[in-house]
Design an enzyme around this catalytic site. Sequence first.
Site, PDB file in Angstrom:
ATOM      1  N   GLY A  81       0.745  -1.256  -0.013  1.00  0.00           N
ATOM      2  CA  GLY A  81       0.005   0.028  -0.006  1.00  0.00           C
ATOM      3  C   GLY A  81       0.759   1.240   0.039  1.00  0.00           C
ATOM      4  CB  SER A  82      -0.063   4.617   1.022  1.00  0.00           C
ATOM      5  OG  SER A  82      -0.595   4.568   2.058  1.00  0.00           O
ATOM      6  N   GLY A 115       2.647   2.087   5.136  1.00  0.00           N
ATOM      7  CA  GLY A 115       3.800   1.121   5.239  1.00  0.00           C
ATOM      8  C   GLY A 115       4.690   1.679   6.395  1.00  0.00           C
ATOM      9  CD  GLU A 118       6.886  -5.875  -2.390  1.00  0.00           C
ATOM     10  OE1 GLU A 118       7.229  -5.086  -2.863  1.00  0.00           O
ATOM     11  OE2 GLU A 118       7.580  -6.606  -2.143  1.00  0.00           O
ATOM     12  CB  CYS A 137       3.136  -0.169  -7.173  1.00  0.00           C
ATOM     13  SG  CYS A 137       3.210  -1.893  -7.649  1.00  0.00           S
TER      14      CYS A 137
HETATM   15  P1  NAD Z   1      -3.323   2.209   1.443  1.00  0.00           P
HETATM   16  O1  NAD Z   1      -2.242   2.332   1.938  1.00  0.00           O
HETATM   17  O2  NAD Z   1      -4.577   3.306   1.573  1.00  0.00           O
HETATM   18  O3  NAD Z   1      -4.135   0.749   1.729  1.00  0.00           O
HETATM   19  C1  NAD Z   1      -3.418  -0.411   1.769  1.00  0.00           C
HETATM   20  C2  NAD Z   1      -3.836  -1.589   2.631  1.00  0.00           C
HETATM   21  O4  NAD Z   1      -3.419  -0.934   4.070  1.00  0.00           O
HETATM   22  C3  NAD Z   1      -5.450  -1.509   2.608  1.00  0.00           C
HETATM   23  O5  NAD Z   1      -5.854  -2.900   2.855  1.00  0.00           O
HETATM   24  C4  NAD Z   1      -5.710  -0.641   3.832  1.00  0.00           C
HETATM   25  O6  NAD Z   1      -6.864  -1.138   4.635  1.00  0.00           O
HETATM   26  C5  NAD Z   1      -4.520  -1.207   4.571  1.00  0.00           C
HETATM   27  N1  NAD Z   1      -4.252  -0.166   6.110  1.00  0.00           N
HETATM   28  C6  NAD Z   1      -4.185   1.095   6.003  1.00  0.00           C
HETATM   29  N2  NAD Z   1      -3.952   1.445   7.035  1.00  0.00           N
HETATM   30  C7  NAD Z   1      -3.596   0.393   8.004  1.00  0.00           C
HETATM   31  C8  NAD Z   1      -3.300   0.122   9.531  1.00  0.00           C
HETATM   32  N3  NAD Z   1      -3.039   1.189  10.227  1.00  0.00           N
HETATM   33  N4  NAD Z   1      -3.432  -1.212   9.990  1.00  0.00           N
HETATM   34  C9  NAD Z   1      -3.436  -2.125   8.943  1.00  0.00           C
HETATM   35  N5  NAD Z   1      -3.595  -1.895   7.829  1.00  0.00           N
HETATM   36  C10 NAD Z   1      -3.733  -0.759   7.156  1.00  0.00           C
HETATM   37  O7  NAD Z   1      -3.166   2.081  -0.139  1.00  0.00           O
HETATM   38  P2  NAD Z   1      -4.278   1.633  -1.452  1.00  0.00           P
HETATM   39  O8  NAD Z   1      -4.758   3.216  -1.987  1.00  0.00           O
HETATM   40  O9  NAD Z   1      -4.962   0.705  -1.372  1.00  0.00           O
HETATM   41  O10 NAD Z   1      -3.069   1.285  -2.647  1.00  0.00           O
HETATM   42  C11 NAD Z   1      -2.334   2.066  -3.605  1.00  0.00           C
HETATM   43  C12 NAD Z   1      -0.872   2.028  -2.988  1.00  0.00           C
HETATM   44  O11 NAD Z   1      -0.500   0.920  -2.784  1.00  0.00           O
HETATM   45  C13 NAD Z   1       0.015   3.065  -3.880  1.00  0.00           C
HETATM   46  O12 NAD Z   1       0.918   3.883  -3.103  1.00  0.00           O
HETATM   47  C14 NAD Z   1       0.835   2.007  -4.715  1.00  0.00           C
HETATM   48  O13 NAD Z   1       1.979   2.345  -4.961  1.00  0.00           O
HETATM   49  C15 NAD Z   1       0.828   0.899  -3.526  1.00  0.00           C
HETATM   50  N6  NAD Z   1       1.072  -0.495  -3.879  1.00  0.00           N
HETATM   51  C16 NAD Z   1       2.377  -1.046  -3.986  1.00  0.00           C
HETATM   52  C17 NAD Z   1       2.583  -2.187  -4.666  1.00  0.00           C
HETATM   53  C18 NAD Z   1       4.059  -2.761  -4.377  1.00  0.00           C
HETATM   54  O14 NAD Z   1       4.275  -3.820  -4.823  1.00  0.00           O
HETATM   55  N7  NAD Z   1       4.933  -2.017  -4.001  1.00  0.00           N
HETATM   56  C19 NAD Z   1       1.721  -2.970  -5.240  1.00  0.00           C
HETATM   57  C20 NAD Z   1       0.452  -2.172  -5.336  1.00  0.00           C
HETATM   58  C21 NAD Z   1       0.227  -1.151  -4.747  1.00  0.00           C
END
Ligand code: NAD
Length: 510
Positions: free
Chosen positions: A240-241, A245, A262, A296
């Site tokens: 995720g973001s 992370g 990731e 990503c």
């Molecule tokens: P996001 O960070 O909003 O959410 C990602 C996940 O994290 C969701 O399941 C969310 O519910 C969870 N989350 C958020 N806060 C949390 C917490 N405090 N505790 C536990 N879980 C929590 O990201 P998004 O908008 O769903 O996805 C887009 C982002 O993901 C972009 O930045 C993209 O680059 C990244 N991404 C990276 C990769 C990679 O492999 N590097 C792959 C796909 C997406």
Amino acid sequence: MKEILERLGITGELSGAGTGTSWLDARGDLLESTSPIDGKTIAKVRCADAGDYETVVKKAVEAFDHWRMVPAPKRGEIVRQIGEALREHKKDLGALVTLENGKIRAEGEGEVQEMIDMADFAVGQSRMLYGFTMHSERPEHRMYEQWHPLGPVGVITAFNFPVAVWAWNAMIALIAGDPVVWKPSSTTPLTAIACMKIAGEVLKENDVPEGVLNIVIGDRQQVGERLINDPRIPLISATGSVNMGRHVAQTVAGRLGKTILELGGNNGIIVTPDADLDLAVRAIVFGAVGTAGQRCTTTRRIILHKNIFQDFSETLVKGYQQVKIGDPLEEGVLMGPLINREAAETMQKAMETLKSQGGKVLYGGEVLSGGIYDKGAYVTPCICEASADMEIVKEETFAPILYLIPYEKTIEEAIEYHNAVPQGLSSAIFSQNLREVEMFLSHRGSDCGIANANIGTSGAEIGGAFGGEKETGGGRESGSDAWKAYMRRQTCTINWSKEMPLAQGIVFDI
Ligand code: NAD
């Protein structure tokens, strides 16, 4: 679409908590999953609450005792069957990915294919969990290392790859002997439930006890925070973001757990005067516009030699003009909607910021209206002229904005611009000059986890280890030796002599 949903078991009010072979009567809030295509509700999910979370994780902990004793190749056989079941449902599941996420059909099905490939890869890997043997410095001793299952793995996934990222983790964790607790994005819960239903049938047919493959859908307080704080979960793999992370890393480190992170990318391509420009244009249009700029690995920056800047940017604009934008379920459409209106607003703000920092919009960036466009967040992909020192080009704006950044003279200068961002996921160079290519791929070149020559940044194959450096988080998933993160390493020494020699020549006679 109704028949597809029925075939996938996406009907009625769905439970957001399952243990692989059974579903709980979840007691959390009701979540509506709407399609970004037209804003219509697809189905409703009853989320897990704190009690449901506890039930699921207890099952996962109990299941570990069983699953780790199943021989790895037999675990692989079950993963093989999961792969087969996914193959059978590829078209339906791909359509659901499109409906819930908005990526075009070819990309939806491509994502399911990635899951199938991951299953195939993991089956082979289940017979190759190799450890080294070493020569002991002590006579008549043997040393070796081996890899044991680690325990339940928490897998947190993002909306943009709602199923493939689960498979990258889950298929490997399963053959490694680890139960999986999946927390999908609340934006895309249905694709996750559909996958679990398909895999659940295979588990049942093989008499796998509940708790090996689990899912908990729920909000941050009830589920997310519990999972990352839970000492029963030795490894959290989070996608995720960067903000998410950073929080997950600090929380899990606080309990000395392990993470695979990731996170965001801000992927650049260097195009030099020696490039095959036709190849470069095709790779850049796909990399920047595909999945509406919501990968990503999306191409976000082009570092372009000033001598080819004008012609190249004009050719790119022509390529962009041919991209058909609309309902991603329709044949011929190359770009669907953004995930929501907030994403379109973020894109508009980034364009405003770029202009205030001295940049120029060369093409696109409009929010479309009329017909289906009124029902979702449809935009035209955008090309901008920028410079490497602008703050906005250092951010990941999760939308189809491409920054063209000129460089004046040398490949060294281009590499410096390329590396001058906090993220480090994917990167590429287009050049037919061996020296330039080798420098970019060397330790003097790209600082990213993925570095390509004459192919773009987007669309990694599962056979390699996938992940990035710097703020992208340093994790590696899917192929190569990424499996090692899902297991614990043990070094063993056996004395088969009748003596008790100590290492380092120490004498300690009694
Ligand atoms: P996001 O960070 O909003 O959410 C990602 C996940 O994290 C969701 O399941 C969310 O519910 C969870 N989350 C958020 N806060 C949390 C917490 N405090 N505790 C536990 N879980 C929590 O990201 P998004 O908008 O769903 O996805 C887009 C982002 O993901 C972009 O930045 C993209 O680059 C990244 N991404 C990276 C990769 C990679 O492999 N590097 C792959 C796909 C997406």
